[in-house]
Design a protein around this motif. Structure first.
Motif, PDB file in Angstrom:
ATOM      1  N   SER A 114       0.813  -1.217   0.000  1.00  0.00           N
ATOM      2  CA  SER A 114       0.000   0.000   0.000  1.00  0.00           C
ATOM      3  C   SER A 114       0.846   1.266   0.000  1.00  0.00           C
ATOM      4  O   SER A 114       0.314   2.369  -0.217  1.00  0.00           O
ATOM      5  N   LEU A 115       2.139   1.115   0.260  1.00  0.00           N
ATOM      6  CA  LEU A 115       3.025   2.278   0.262  1.00  0.00           C
ATOM      7  C   LEU A 115       3.434   2.695  -1.147  1.00  0.00           C
ATOM      8  O   LEU A 115       3.798   3.854  -1.377  1.00  0.00           O
ATOM      9  N   TYR A 116       3.379   1.740  -2.074  1.00  0.00           N
ATOM     10  CA  TYR A 116       3.850   2.002  -3.435  1.00  0.00           C
ATOM     11  C   TYR A 116       2.740   2.587  -4.297  1.00  0.00           C
ATOM     12  O   TYR A 116       1.593   2.142  -4.244  1.00  0.00           O
ATOM     13  N   GLY A 117       3.109   3.585  -5.080  1.00  0.00           N
ATOM     14  CA  GLY A 117       2.163   4.179  -6.015  1.00  0.00           C
ATOM     15  C   GLY A 117       1.102   5.035  -5.366  1.00  0.00           C
ATOM     16  O   GLY A 117       0.136   5.430  -6.017  1.00  0.00           O
ATOM     17  N   THR A 118       1.255   5.305  -4.089  1.00  0.00           N
ATOM     18  CA  THR A 118       0.261   6.111  -3.363  1.00  0.00           C
ATOM     19  C   THR A 118       0.851   7.433  -2.869  1.00  0.00           C
ATOM     20  O   THR A 118       0.134   8.231  -2.272  1.00  0.00           O
ATOM     21  N   GLY A 119       2.137   7.611  -3.089  1.00  0.00           N
ATOM     22  CA  GLY A 119       2.788   8.842  -2.652  1.00  0.00           C
ATOM     23  C   GLY A 119       3.283   8.815  -1.224  1.00  0.00           C
ATOM     24  O   GLY A 119       3.887   9.790  -0.749  1.00  0.00           O
ATOM     25  N   LEU A 120       3.059   7.698  -0.512  1.00  0.00           N
ATOM     26  CA  LEU A 120       3.453   7.636   0.899  1.00  0.00           C
ATOM     27  C   LEU A 120       4.967   7.607   1.072  1.00  0.00           C
ATOM     28  O   LEU A 120       5.506   8.247   1.984  1.00  0.00           O
ATOM     29  N   ILE A 121       5.654   6.865   0.218  1.00  0.00           N
ATOM     30  CA  ILE A 121       7.112   6.839   0.325  1.00  0.00           C
ATOM     31  C   ILE A 121       7.678   8.210  -0.006  1.00  0.00           C
ATOM     32  O   ILE A 121       8.553   8.736   0.705  1.00  0.00           O
ATOM     33  N   GLU A 122       7.154   8.811  -1.073  1.00  0.00           N
ATOM     34  CA  GLU A 122       7.642  10.136  -1.463  1.00  0.00           C
ATOM     35  C   GLU A 122       7.398  11.169  -0.365  1.00  0.00           C
ATOM     36  O   GLU A 122       8.261  12.017  -0.096  1.00  0.00           O
TER      37      GLU A 122
END
Length: 581
Positions: free
Chosen positions: A264-272
């Motif tokens: 859920s962290l990928y492609g959702t802007g959370l890592i960024e």
């Protein structure tokens, strides 16, 4: 009721009186003043370090402070004697009446005896297990699951608002390997002969998953390239493994509040967002790391990388967060996950990792410190390896798992209660030997049996008393006269019972639930000693023939032991037994 806290309050009140009288200067801090059991029980019931910690800031000799404080404490009816020892330690003996009233107080409080408000409702996130969703939980996960669950219960008991959380590692390459392994079982279900290459998962536990996939999609994926089926099979397999893991945890009585998906962290802007938070604090930069220790110069190729300046928050070296191809390192989603935890507003974060994660500790602590501006503490607990033995030999791996002993193997052998208790008979960072034969022995050397037997003995007394027509409900026992409780063996039990609230506070403050297991063994030992002394000293027996009042007084003490054992076992996730079979 917390007797040690009560006596500490008495000490502090008298220190304040000494300040008011001019015997001590104004402005002294008493935070480091403690009241605890002395190292040698022969020295007294409690000891305080007040004179030792106040000597330097007050400019006085510790013995002078101790003698003045002793005079004041001795005036309290609860204190029988206050004696100065050595350079200024102060040993206290409490009046017998203090111990005589304790069982009644415990029975009056019931299950709340020992519960604390030290947590003051602070929100704590305890993340534990968090195994890769690639197979059943193994024995190492079992220890982490038991430790984390007991720790969460301990903190809840101490007044914290606890969230139990599982981090699903479903974003890495290992999930692709799982999908390929399930695909082989899928082909096998269609009657094809398959070979498991190195790097795949050959365990029999994937056979039903492959069959379920066939039932779901028929032959749609047979002889198709990965591009057709990989994403769908990965999702299907991950869901199947997480269901298996949930069932494994349920065998131990472990229920999570939150399952958080790495994917859920990928492609959702959370890592960024997490990395941008660090960048805004000037903690992200482009740079070249020094070669790792032990690397020869010819083995090292320096290259510019995107780095997190973790050394600014206590780490040994700065850490890469982005690969040369622009993709994130494994550390980046870990940062993002903990950024999410910080954003959720927890006052304390606790991660329970396996022994192989020792290298993660400093970097994760640095990340959380940076993300929260040092406001959110992170405590990382490592659980060491478990060695299994049966019939004097190392216990063999599970055929079903393929390469390891599973949680189910352990629980099937000894049951969930024994599994949980034994996993807490060593501190989490110490290796643990788990001998299937010894943990089922009915002997003093088996702490599970020893504690359960103490509780069963108390319940046997209660049954016999009821059969004799003696009223032994808690309300009645809480009101009986215990002034006849004067024997040293009885008073030893009462003294141990008094330690329970203090033990909870220490265990919760240090995040060490094994302390509860150790304490329960000691309490059970004191109860068994009292029981056995009754064989030689009739007046110590719990049932005094023809004397209801004396029987109720004896039973009140025993029942107080049962209350505390039940509370302690509840924290450990173990069901108290009322009868040994």
């Amino acid at each position: 009721m917390n007797l040690f806290s009560d006596i500490r309050t008495l000490v502090i009140d008298n220190l304040n009186a000494m300040v008011a009288e001019g015997a001590l200067p104004d402005g002294l801090g008493f935070d480091n003043v403690t009241v605890e059991p002395p190292r040698d029980p022969l020295h007294g019931d409690m000891a305080t370090n007040a004179a030792m910690v106040l000597a330097k800031p007050s400019g006085k000799k510790p013995r002078d402070i101790a003698e003045a404080l002793a005079d004041k404490l001795a005036q309290d009816p609860r204190v029988s004697t206050a004696e100065v020892a050595g350079p200024g330690f102060l040993n206290l003996r409490l009046d017998t009446s203090v111990w005589q009233t304790l069982p009644s107080a415990i029975l009056g409080a019931g299950a709340s005896y020992g519960q604390s408000d030290m947590g003051a409702g602070k929100q704590v996130n305890v993340e534990y297990v968090s195994a890769n969703p690639t197979g059943p939980l193994h024995v190492g996960h079992t220890r982490g699951a038991v430790f984390g669950d007991a720790l969460a219960s301990l903190l809840d008991y101490a007044g914290y608002d606890v969230t139990r959380e599982y981090y699903i590692n479903d974003g890495g390459a290992q999930v692709d390997v799982l999908a390929r392994s399930v695909y082989l079982r899928y082909l096998e279900a269609h009657g094809q002969a398959v070979a498991f290459e190195d790097g795949t998962y050959p365990g029999d536990y994937l056979i039903p998953v492959g069959e379920a996939l066939m039932a779901e999609v028929g032959d749609a994926y047979v002889d198709q390239p990965e591009s057709v089926w990989l994403a769908e099979v990965r999702s299907f397999a991950t869901d199947a493994m997480m269901q298996l893991i949930r069932e494994d945890l349920a065998l131990l009585g472990v229920e999570m509040d939150v399952f958080f998906s790495e994917k859920s962290l990928y492609g959702t802007g959370l890592i960024e967002a997490a990395i941008d938070s660090l960048r805004d604090k000037n903690l992200i930069y482009r740079g070249v790391l020094e070669p790792p220790k032990g690397k020869k110069p010819e083995d090292w190729e320096p290259r510019e990388q995107t780095l997190f300046k973790s050394t600014a928050h206590g780490d040994d070296v700065d850490r890469p967060i982005m690969k040369s191809d622009g993709s994130w390192t494994y550390f980046a989603p870990d940062i993002a996950y903990h950024y999410d935890k910080v954003q959720r507003g927890y006052d304390l974060l606790i991660d329970v990792f396996g022994a192989d994660h020792g290298g993660y500790v400093k970097r994760m602590k640095a990340a959380v410190s940076a993300l929260s501006d040092g406001k959110t503490p992170l405590d990382i607990k490592l659980t060491q390896l478990v060695k299994l033995y049966k019939n004097g030999e190392p216990f063999k791996m599970s055929k079903r798992a393929g390469t390891f002993v599973t949680l189910r193997d352990v629980v099937d052998q000894v049951g969930p209660d024994v599994t949980r208790f034994v996993m807490l008979t060593r501190k989490n960072d110490a290796p643990l030997d788990f001998d299937f034969d010894k943990v089922l022995e009915q002997s003093k050397d088996n702490p599970v049996f020893y504690v359960q037997y103490a509780n069963a003995r108390v319940n046997s007394v209660l049954r016999k008393a009821r059969e004799a027509g003696i009223d032994v409900d808690d309300a009645t026992l809480a009101s009986v006269d215990l002034s006849g409780m004067t024997h040293d063996t009885e008073l030893a039990v009462a003294r141990k019972l008094a330690e329970w609230p203090r033990l909870i506070q220490i265990a919760a403050r240090t995040n060490e639930p094994h302390r509860v297991a150790f304490y329960l063994y000691e309490l059970a030992s004191d109860l068994h000693t009292l029981w056995n002394r009754g064989n030689d000293v009739p007046e110590l027996r719990f049932l005094q023939e023809g004397n209801t009042a004396a029987s109720q007084a004896k039973i009140a003490l025993a029942r107080a032991v049962s209350v505390v054992i039940s509370s302690g076992l509840g924290i450990l996730g173990v069901t108290p037994v009322e009868e040994m079979r």
